[in-house]
Scaffold this motif. Structure first.
Motif, mmCIF file in Angstrom:
data_model
loop_
_atom_site.group_PDB
_atom_site.id
_atom_site.type_symbol
_atom_site.label_atom_id
_atom_site.label_comp_id
_atom_site.label_asym_id
_atom_site.label_seq_id
_atom_site.Cartn_x
_atom_site.Cartn_y
_atom_site.Cartn_z
ATOM 1 N N SER A 214 0.835 -1.207 0.000
ATOM 2 C CA SER A 214 0.000 0.000 0.000
ATOM 3 C C SER A 214 0.865 1.252 0.000
ATOM 4 O O SER A 214 0.568 2.225 -0.704
ATOM 5 C CB SER A 214 -0.927 0.011 1.219
ATOM 6 O OG SER A 214 -1.853 -1.035 1.146
ATOM 7 N N ALA A 215 1.935 1.237 0.799
ATOM 8 C CA ALA A 215 2.834 2.397 0.870
ATOM 9 C C ALA A 215 3.482 2.659 -0.482
ATOM 10 O O ALA A 215 3.574 3.812 -0.927
ATOM 11 C CB ALA A 215 3.891 2.176 1.950
ATOM 12 N N ARG A 216 3.916 1.589 -1.146
ATOM 13 C CA ARG A 216 4.533 1.755 -2.476
ATOM 14 C C ARG A 216 3.526 2.339 -3.464
ATOM 15 O O ARG A 216 3.856 3.245 -4.232
ATOM 16 C CB ARG A 216 5.064 0.418 -2.985
ATOM 17 C CG ARG A 216 6.366 0.021 -2.350
ATOM 18 C CD ARG A 216 6.993 -1.209 -3.023
ATOM 19 N NE ARG A 216 8.095 -1.679 -2.221
ATOM 20 C CZ ARG A 216 8.033 -2.681 -1.364
ATOM 21 N NH1 ARG A 216 6.920 -3.367 -1.201
ATOM 22 N NH2 ARG A 216 9.094 -3.037 -0.662
ATOM 23 N N GLN A 217 2.308 1.807 -3.452
ATOM 24 C CA GLN A 217 1.270 2.303 -4.370
ATOM 25 C C GLN A 217 0.948 3.768 -4.111
ATOM 26 O O GLN A 217 0.645 4.506 -5.037
ATOM 27 C CB GLN A 217 0.005 1.459 -4.257
ATOM 28 C CG GLN A 217 0.153 0.073 -4.835
ATOM 29 C CD GLN A 217 -1.074 -0.799 -4.589
ATOM 30 O OE1 GLN A 217 -1.918 -0.494 -3.752
ATOM 31 N NE2 GLN A 217 -1.159 -1.893 -5.324
ATOM 32 N N ALA A 218 1.015 4.187 -2.841
ATOM 33 C CA ALA A 218 0.710 5.572 -2.478
ATOM 34 C C ALA A 218 1.902 6.500 -2.688
ATOM 35 O O ALA A 218 1.789 7.705 -2.504
ATOM 36 C CB ALA A 218 0.240 5.637 -1.023
ATOM 37 N N GLY A 219 3.060 5.942 -3.046
ATOM 38 C CA GLY A 219 4.247 6.756 -3.261
ATOM 39 C C GLY A 219 4.923 7.202 -1.980
ATOM 40 O O GLY A 219 5.689 8.161 -1.989
ATOM 41 N N ALA A 220 4.653 6.513 -0.867
ATOM 42 C CA ALA A 220 5.277 6.870 0.408
ATOM 43 C C ALA A 220 6.760 6.505 0.384
ATOM 44 O O ALA A 220 7.166 5.538 -0.268
ATOM 45 C CB ALA A 220 4.581 6.148 1.554
ATOM 46 N N GLU A 221 7.550 7.269 1.104
ATOM 47 C CA GLU A 221 8.973 6.967 1.214
ATOM 48 C C GLU A 221 9.161 5.799 2.188
ATOM 49 O O GLU A 221 8.786 5.885 3.353
ATOM 50 C CB GLU A 221 9.754 8.169 1.725
ATOM 51 C CG GLU A 221 11.239 7.890 1.868
ATOM 52 C CD GLU A 221 12.025 9.027 2.495
ATOM 53 O OE1 GLU A 221 13.211 8.789 2.825
ATOM 54 O OE2 GLU A 221 11.486 10.137 2.673
ATOM 55 N N ILE A 222 9.740 4.728 1.689
ATOM 56 C CA ILE A 222 10.032 3.574 2.534
ATOM 57 C C ILE A 222 11.477 3.707 3.001
ATOM 58 O O ILE A 222 12.406 3.723 2.199
ATOM 59 C CB ILE A 222 9.791 2.250 1.787
ATOM 60 C CG1 ILE A 222 8.299 2.132 1.464
ATOM 61 C CG2 ILE A 222 10.285 1.060 2.610
ATOM 62 C CD1 ILE A 222 7.919 0.925 0.638
ATOM 63 N N VAL A 223 11.655 3.825 4.311
ATOM 64 C CA VAL A 223 12.978 4.011 4.899
ATOM 65 C C VAL A 223 13.642 2.653 5.114
ATOM 66 O O VAL A 223 14.822 2.482 4.824
ATOM 67 C CB VAL A 223 12.874 4.794 6.230
ATOM 68 C CG1 VAL A 223 14.217 4.922 6.904
ATOM 69 C CG2 VAL A 223 12.249 6.162 5.985
ATOM 70 N N LYS A 224 12.892 1.707 5.650
ATOM 71 C CA LYS A 224 13.367 0.328 5.821
ATOM 72 C C LYS A 224 12.272 -0.574 5.288
ATOM 73 O O LYS A 224 11.136 -0.533 5.758
ATOM 74 C CB LYS A 224 13.624 0.001 7.290
ATOM 75 C CG LYS A 224 14.767 0.759 7.912
ATOM 76 C CD LYS A 224 14.933 0.387 9.373
ATOM 77 C CE LYS A 224 15.980 1.247 10.050
ATOM 78 N NZ LYS A 224 16.058 0.973 11.496
ATOM 79 N N PRO A 225 12.591 -1.414 4.292
ATOM 80 C CA PRO A 225 11.566 -2.288 3.724
ATOM 81 C C PRO A 225 11.106 -3.328 4.750
ATOM 82 O O PRO A 225 11.762 -3.518 5.783
ATOM 83 C CB PRO A 225 12.287 -2.944 2.546
ATOM 84 C CG PRO A 225 13.731 -2.849 2.863
ATOM 85 C CD PRO A 225 13.904 -1.610 3.703
ATOM 86 N N PRO A 226 9.991 -3.991 4.466
ATOM 87 C CA PRO A 226 9.473 -4.955 5.432
ATOM 88 C C PRO A 226 10.484 -6.069 5.693
ATOM 89 O O PRO A 226 11.048 -6.636 4.762
ATOM 90 C CB PRO A 226 8.200 -5.488 4.782
ATOM 91 C CG PRO A 226 8.306 -5.131 3.349
ATOM 92 C CD PRO A 226 9.198 -3.941 3.252
ATOM 93 N N ARG A 227 10.684 -6.325 6.971
ATOM 94 C CA ARG A 227 11.671 -7.320 7.370
ATOM 95 C C ARG A 227 11.319 -7.834 8.755
ATOM 96 O O ARG A 227 10.558 -7.210 9.491
ATOM 97 C CB ARG A 227 13.070 -6.709 7.372
ATOM 98 C CG ARG A 227 13.210 -5.570 8.368
ATOM 99 C CD ARG A 227 14.457 -4.754 8.135
ATOM 100 N NE ARG A 227 14.653 -3.840 9.259
ATOM 101 C CZ ARG A 227 15.816 -3.426 9.678
ATOM 102 N NH1 ARG A 227 16.920 -3.835 9.091
ATOM 103 N NH2 ARG A 227 15.907 -2.608 10.698
ATOM 104 N N THR A 228 11.927 -8.955 9.088
ATOM 105 C CA THR A 228 11.831 -9.489 10.439
ATOM 106 C C THR A 228 13.157 -9.201 11.115
ATOM 107 O O THR A 228 14.216 -9.520 10.576
ATOM 108 C CB THR A 228 11.553 -11.006 10.425
ATOM 109 O OG1 THR A 228 10.347 -11.247 9.695
ATOM 110 C CG2 THR A 228 11.410 -11.548 11.832
#
Length: 150
Positions: A91-105
């Motif tokens: 959703s963040a990518r589609q909205a053009g939000a800045e991703i600082v750290k991608p999803p991770r465990t």
């Protein structure tokens, strides 16, 4: 245990943030919370987010002072599970939000599935889910983060 009886039970959490661009921030948080602002003027936008018991107000930075995104380290949103963290990243990518750290465990500190975003004014947002006992049992020996998407 501390005596907290002096505080009445809370029904809502209220937060106000000064923002650099009210229009851009309003669009961001509309997408983030999935609700339109309850009130909106040239000076502020108010979001009532019932499922979070949140009343959040975005205020124009009318003095033009630098926003202190260091002292307010981040806002956090706990979600149900790893799948919800991954969905938030899409959703963040589609909205053009800045991703600082991608999803991770992550395993060090409090083990979490996490995603870190930056809102239009520079505030960090952590979207996280606590690990289940089964997920904790899969911790790698080196405790290095495991990325959840490409």
């Amino acid at each position: 245990m501390p005596d907290t009886s002096r505080f009445p039970p809370a029904h809502e959490f209220h937060l106000s943030l000064r923002v650099t661009d009210l229009e851009h921030s309003t669009k961001f948080y509309t997408a983030f919370f999935g609700v339109e602002p309850k009130d909106r003027t040239a000076r502020f936008s108010t979001f009532i987010v019932p499922h979070l018991h949140l009343n959040m107000v975005l205020l124009v930075n009318d003095r033009g002072e630098a926003l202190d995104t260091y002292s307010l380290y981040h806002l956090g949103l706990g979600v149900a599970d790893k799948a919800a963290v991954i969905a938030a990243a899409h959703s963040a990518r589609q909205a053009g939000a800045e991703i600082v750290k991608p999803p991770r465990t992550t395993w060090r500190g409090t083990p979490l599935h996490e995603l870190w975003l930056r809102d239009p004014s520079g505030y960090l947002i952590e979207i996280y889910a606590r690990l289940t006992p089964g997920e904790l049992a899969q911790m790698p020996a080196d405790q290095e983060p495991v990325f959840l998407t490409e």
